[in-house]
Design an enzyme around this catalytic site. Structure first.
Site, PDB file in Angstrom:
ATOM      1  N   ASP A 184      14.114  12.729  47.676  1.00  0.00           N
ATOM      2  CA  ASP A 184      14.483  11.317  47.550  1.00  0.00           C
ATOM      3  C   ASP A 184      13.436  10.469  48.281  1.00  0.00           C
ATOM      4  OD1 ASP A 184      16.885   9.359  46.849  1.00  0.00           O
ATOM      5  OD2 ASP A 184      16.104   8.777  48.827  1.00  0.00           O
TER       6      ASP A 184
ATOM      7  N   GLU B  24      15.382   7.347  42.103  1.00  0.00           N
ATOM      8  CA  GLU B  24      14.193   7.786  42.829  1.00  0.00           C
ATOM      9  C   GLU B  24      14.305   9.225  43.305  1.00  0.00           C
ATOM     10  OE1 GLU B  24      16.858   5.725  45.909  1.00  0.00           O
ATOM     11  OE2 GLU B  24      16.398   5.575  43.768  1.00  0.00           O
TER      12      GLU B  24
ATOM     13  N   ASP C 138       7.770   1.280  40.383  1.00  0.00           N
ATOM     14  CA  ASP C 138       7.503   2.243  39.307  1.00  0.00           C
ATOM     15  C   ASP C 138       6.235   3.036  39.579  1.00  0.00           C
ATOM     16  OD1 ASP C 138       9.760   1.369  38.014  1.00  0.00           O
ATOM     17  OD2 ASP C 138       8.696   0.143  36.531  1.00  0.00           O
TER      18      ASP C 138
ATOM     19  N   ASN D  18      11.152  -1.882  46.132  1.00  0.00           N
ATOM     20  CA  ASN D  18      11.398  -2.730  44.965  1.00  0.00           C
ATOM     21  C   ASN D  18      11.644  -4.182  45.363  1.00  0.00           C
ATOM     22  OD1 ASN D  18      11.085  -0.940  42.810  1.00  0.00           O
ATOM     23  ND2 ASN D  18      13.173  -0.151  43.015  1.00  0.00           N
TER      24      ASN D  18
END
Length: 398
Positions: free
Chosen positions: A265, A308, A282, A273
């Protein structure tokens, strides 16, 4: 004027070597033509006709496409018969028409002869009495065009299964009448051309069919790939990963071999973000995915497990080996340096990882997943950017 149109070449009408003229007085002209044929037939081909036929056969054997066949036929006729002008038309089965492909002498602006119009013209020239008024008009229009062009000879280029083209010729440039040797040679040339065209067209159809099959197979393969591949990372999808893990689970059980699972993770991904925007997020996910995929072996299954989170199924790998791999991945993730939209470096990216090895207590792959996920939770809870392992159903610190 007469057309050297062989009825036998178009299916046969029971009249050997029938030559059908253009314009008025068809039957009378045909009768005179038969008399001339009988008187001239004894002459046969000359040595020059035989040599021309031999040269053409050698050339046509090397032809690689239908246009080349038409060009070779036009060249052989021009060299041997020396007509003032003439044309070679090849049949287009998709458009159902004869298309002008090669010229001898004078060009023409009439580039297409519809198959249906040629058929009714041929039927009219052969004396058919049951044509409709429209068919008679179409036949007459084509007959008049032939006459205006000064064409006096039409020879179908045929092969078993149908007519593949037409050879239309005007008279000799010096006004001489075509003799029996000329007719013999043309018959030979169009016969060889017909066989060559049939072979090349069959090869073209076969290539087209193979190409279509290959295209469909590739589309099917691409569709399958899209169905099992995550569009952003290029890794396997969650669904495909679960299928592969089931297979690896049963293989490990059947062969008594180790199987480990690694779940990763990205730390503080939501913050990335929020602070830098989703395009940067991304890009971070893509770079981390690349690191993980490069670290894995060819027979490992690497997937985007969700959001993620990434996962790796590790066949024939025990807990110690999985932990070493996880630590290597953690260090590689810390080394990536993505940039934001303004070209500024994003703060250090880190990842937390949990690993678990299959045990006898795991009744299904979901049990293995739950233990690896619990190890990941521990890594996150204890400060992130670290590896934790689960063994024997109990989470332990690596």
């Amino acid at each position: 004027m007469t057309y050297g149109l062989s009825l036998a070449a178009l299916g046969g009408a029971g009249v050997p070597e029938a030559w059908i003229p253009v314009g008025a007085g068809l039957m009378t002209a045909t009768a005179f033509q038969f008399v001339g044929r009988r008187k001239a037939s004894a002459a046969g081909p000359t040595p020059s006709h035989l040599k021309a036929d031999e040269r053409f056969c050698r050339a046509i054997d090397a032809a690689t496409d239908t246009e080349q066949v038409a060009s070779l036929l036009a060249g052989a006729v021009h060299q041997s018969l020396k007509p003032s002008h003439g044309y070679v038309w090849l049949y287009d089965p998709e458009r159902r028409e004869f298309r002008l492909t090669a010229c001898i002498g004078l060009p023409t602006d009439h580039e297409v002869v519809p198959e249906e119009q040629f058929n009714v013209w041929f039927a009219a020239a052969a004396g058919a009495a049951d044509l409709t008024p429209d068919e008679k008009t179409a036949a007459s229009d084509l007959d008049h065009w032939f006459t205006r062009q000064g064409l006096t000879w039409v020879e179908p280029i045929s092969a078993p299964g149908g007519t593949l083209g037409l050879l239309t010729l005007a008279g000799h440039a010096d006004g001489r009448v075509y003799g029996a040797g000329d007719r013999w040679l043309v018959n030979r040339l169009v016969r060889e051309s017909g066989m060559a065209l049939a072979l090349l067209m069959a090869e073209r159809v076969d290539r087209t069919r193979r190409s279509r099959i290959d295209t469909l197979a590739q589309r099917y393969k691409d569709a399958q790939q899209r169905a099992v591949t995550d569009g952003l990372t290029g890794l396997a999808t969650h669904v495909y990963f679960k299928e592969q893990l089931w297979q690896r689970f049963h293989e490990a059980r059947r062969h008594s071999t180790p199987l480990s699972l690694l779940i990763l993770d990205i730390d503080h991904f939501k913050r990335i973000n929020d602070n830098f925007g989703h395009p940067v997020g991304d890009e971070v996910l893509r770079q981390v995915s690349k690191v993980v995929k490069e670290a894995a072996r060819g027979y490992d299954t690497v997937a985007r497990y969700g959001g993620e989170e990434l996962a790796i199924a590790l066949p024939r790998t025990d807990l110690a080996g999985a932990t070493v791999l996880a630590e290597r991945i953690r260090e590689a993730v810390s080394a990536i340096s993505p940039l934001d939209g303004r070209g500024r470096p994003v703060p250090t990216i880190t990842a937390s990882l949990g690993v678990a090895e299959l045990t006898l207590k795991d009744g299904t792959p979901d049990d293995l997943i739950a233990r690896a996920d619990a190890a990941l939770y521990l890594a996150k809870h204890e400060g992130r950017n670290q590896v934790r392992q689960a063994a024997g159903g109990t989470v332990t610190v690596s």
